[in-house]
Scaffold this active site. Structure first.
Site, PDB file in Angstrom:
ATOM      1  N   ARG A   1       0.831  -1.210   0.000  1.00 34.52           N
ATOM      2  CA  ARG A   1       0.000   0.000   0.000  1.00 34.52           C
ATOM      3  C   ARG A   1       0.867   1.263   0.000  1.00 34.52           C
ATOM      4  O   ARG A   1       0.457   2.289  -0.547  1.00 34.52           O
ATOM      5  CB  ARG A   1      -0.947  -0.011   1.197  1.00 34.52           C
ATOM      6  CG  ARG A   1      -2.117  -0.948   0.948  1.00 34.52           C
ATOM      7  CD  ARG A   1      -3.057  -1.000   2.114  1.00 34.52           C
ATOM      8  NE  ARG A   1      -4.319  -1.603   1.726  1.00 34.52           N
ATOM      9  CZ  ARG A   1      -5.297  -1.872   2.574  1.00 34.52           C
ATOM     10  NH1 ARG A   1      -5.164  -1.587   3.857  1.00 34.52           N
ATOM     11  NH2 ARG A   1      -6.416  -2.411   2.141  1.00 34.52           N
TER      12      ARG A   1
ATOM     13  N   LYS B   1     -16.920 -17.379   4.037  1.00 33.69           N
ATOM     14  CA  LYS B   1     -18.371 -17.332   4.212  1.00 33.69           C
ATOM     15  C   LYS B   1     -19.144 -16.861   2.987  1.00 33.69           C
ATOM     16  O   LYS B   1     -18.784 -15.870   2.365  1.00 33.69           O
ATOM     17  CB  LYS B   1     -18.713 -16.412   5.384  1.00 33.69           C
ATOM     18  CG  LYS B   1     -18.448 -17.084   6.723  1.00 33.69           C
ATOM     19  CD  LYS B   1     -18.227 -16.098   7.830  1.00 33.69           C
ATOM     20  CE  LYS B   1     -19.503 -15.439   8.324  1.00 33.69           C
ATOM     21  NZ  LYS B   1     -19.183 -14.284   9.185  1.00 33.69           N
TER      22      LYS B   1
ATOM     23  N   GLY C   1      -6.994  -8.275  -0.056  1.00 35.26           N
ATOM     24  CA  GLY C   1      -7.258  -9.132   1.091  1.00 35.26           C
ATOM     25  C   GLY C   1      -6.479 -10.433   1.033  1.00 35.26           C
ATOM     26  O   GLY C   1      -5.331 -10.462   0.600  1.00 35.26           O
TER      27      GLY C   1
HETATM   28  C1  3PG Z   1      -8.747  -2.287   4.897  1.00 37.07           C
HETATM   29  O1  3PG Z   1      -7.613  -2.676   5.178  1.00 37.07           O
HETATM   30  O2  3PG Z   1      -9.705  -3.054   4.774  1.00 37.07           O
HETATM   31  C2  3PG Z   1      -8.932  -0.823   4.643  1.00 37.07           C
HETATM   32  O3  3PG Z   1      -7.810  -0.115   5.042  1.00 37.07           O
HETATM   33  C3  3PG Z   1     -10.181  -0.307   5.305  1.00 37.07           C
HETATM   34  O4  3PG Z   1     -10.117  -0.529   6.672  1.00 37.07           O
HETATM   35  P1  3PG Z   1     -11.444  -0.837   7.502  1.00 37.07           P
HETATM   36  O5  3PG Z   1     -11.959  -2.157   7.006  1.00 37.07           O
HETATM   37  O6  3PG Z   1     -10.989  -0.886   8.935  1.00 37.07           O
HETATM   38  O7  3PG Z   1     -12.408   0.286   7.241  1.00 37.07           O
END
Ligand code: 3PG
Ligand code: MG
Length: 435
Positions: free
Chosen positions: A37, A233, A392
């Site tokens: 990031r 999920k 993710g």
């Molecule tokens: C993340 O890592 O999902 C983003 O930075 C957003 O963060 P949050 O899910 O805590 O809003």
């Protein structure tokens, strides 16, 4: 969504520019463990510095308590604990005030940015306080300051108007480059523009790039277009499944969510993860696919174990069974060998692939084979097919497994890319000036 102005569309020389980044990077013992990031944000910051802007950077990190606000607000989890008598509000606040300034500070990010940008980035130890003001006032053209963690104020998520004004301070231009947080509607991601506080609002190069690849592929995909969804999920991906079924030619399901689909087909899934309440939804989606003439692939064989590995990467005994023969006392942990080949072959015949969510418990080497097989299949078609990894876990898996430079695009946003896959408009982008 792609019709938004970018930093290139405005004159930034000598201007005070507030840039929202997503520096919510994974940390361990005070050290940054994944710089993606930060690297993703560099092109915009460099451009602004090189073009003589006075740059204020801001971001959140994690989910802290509002220790900088006059009133510390508790989150839902805390409230439950207090209600259950497990702890007190005072104890929670005391602990947060002690731990979070060290654990959730953006200081290490500022330090790293400063190294990467040749000493041009200062750090303010507050967000809208005296230090931030002084450092913003002192900025010369081509210099930057990073403010402390925005979420040390509840007003950030609360979109409180006075906080928005204080955060904007003297900014003449707002640049949103926080793709990973673009699905959140917070003070720094949207309200500052929505309230009309900063009128010139444009996107940075990271958001531009993320949209260019992902939104464009979703809107007008090269075909065959294959979507691969995994992760734990079904409930987390309801709208994603439905929207992708509309767009893709083949939808591939793996990971924990596959078992609810298998159950919906009438199979025994033993001790596997199951979203009991979503069985009907899975039936509906299979019907939707059949009606639209879309292919919906489920695992034909499954790696099963007697228990979840403990620790997660510990040794574990496995067996592969047909997906309609999962023993009642076992649990599915990964896609089997035949499924790996089936999914890999589908990828090989595709012209565009988007992937979100691992195929199994990839943190464990024995249970990572399905996820590796999919990553390998994507790597094999590199250059011939547009391959997109939603952020993710799947992004982490691809990086961890060494395939990062063999895909077209790895998103820096997990939740944000999923919402894009759902067909949603992201508030952090919607608020920006149109071209
Ligand atoms: C993340 O890592 O999902 C983003 O930075 C957003 O963060 P949050 O899910 O805590 O809003
Ligand atoms: Mg998140």
């Amino acid at each position: 969504m792609m019709n938004k102005k970018s930093v290139k569309d405005v004159d930034v020389k000598g201007k005070k520019v507030l840039v929202r980044c997503d520096f919510n990077v994974p940390m361990k013992d005070g050290a940054i463990t994944d710089e993606n990031r930060i690297n993703g944000a560099l092109p915009t910051i460099k451009y602004l510095l090189d073009n003589g802007a006075k740059v204020t950077l801001c971001s959140h990190m994690g989910k802290p308590h509002s220790i900088f606000s006059d009133e510390v607000k508790l989150n839902k989890k805390d409230k439950k604990k207090v209600e259950a008598g497990e702890t007190t509000k005072e104890a929670i606040i005391e602990k947060a005030k002690k731990d979070e300034p060290k654990k959730l500070t953006l200081a290490p990010v500022a330090k790293r940015l400063n190294e990467l940008l040749g000493g041009k980035v200062a750090f303010a130890s507050d967000v809208v306080g005296a230090d931030a003001k002084a450092k913003r006032d002192a900025l010369k053209n081509g210099e930057a300051v990073l403010l402390e963690n925005l979420r040390f104020h509840w007003e950030e998520e609360g979109k409180e108007e006075n906080f928005c004004k204080a955060l904007a301070y003297d900014a003449e231009i707002f640049v949103n480059d926080a793709f990973g947080t673009a699905h959140r509607s917070h003070a720094s991601t949207a309200a500052i523009v929505e309230y009309g506080i900063v009128k010139t609002a444009v996107c940075g190069f990271l958001i531009e790039k993320e949209l260019e690849v992902m939104a464009a592929t979703l809107e007008n995909p090269p075909r065959p277009f294959v979507a691969i969804l995994g992760g734990a999920k079904v409930a987390d991906k309801l709208n994603v499944i439905s929207n992708l079924l509309d767009k893709c030619d083949t939808l591939i399901i793996g990971g924990g969510m596959a078992y609810t689909f298998l159950k919906a087909k009438g199979y025994e899934v033993g001790q596997s993860l199951l979203d009991e309440e979503k069985i009907q939804y899975c039936k509906d989606m299979m019907e939707k696919a059949a009606k639209a003439g879309k292919e919906l692939l489920l695992p034909i064989d499954t790696v099963v174990t007697t228990h979840f590995p403990e620790p997660i990467d510990g040794a574990i005994e496995t067996e592969i069974v047909p997906s309609d023969k999962i023993p009642a006392d076992k649990m599915g942990m990964d896609i089997g060998e035949k499924t790996r080949k089936l999914y890999a072959d589908k990828v090989k015949s595709a012209k565009a692939v988007i992937w979100n969510g691992p195929m199994g418990v990839f943190e464990n080497p024995t249970l990572a084979k399905g996820t590796i097989a999919v990553a390998q299949a994507l790597a094999d078609v590199y250059g011939k097919c547009t391959t997109i990894i939603g952020g993710g876990d799947s992004a982490a898996a691809v990086q961890q497994l060494g395939f990062a430079d063999k895909v077209t695009h790895i998103s820096t946003g997990g939740g944000a890319s999923l919402e894009l896959f759902e067909g949603k408009v992201l508030p952090g982008i919607a608020c920006l000036n149109d071209k």
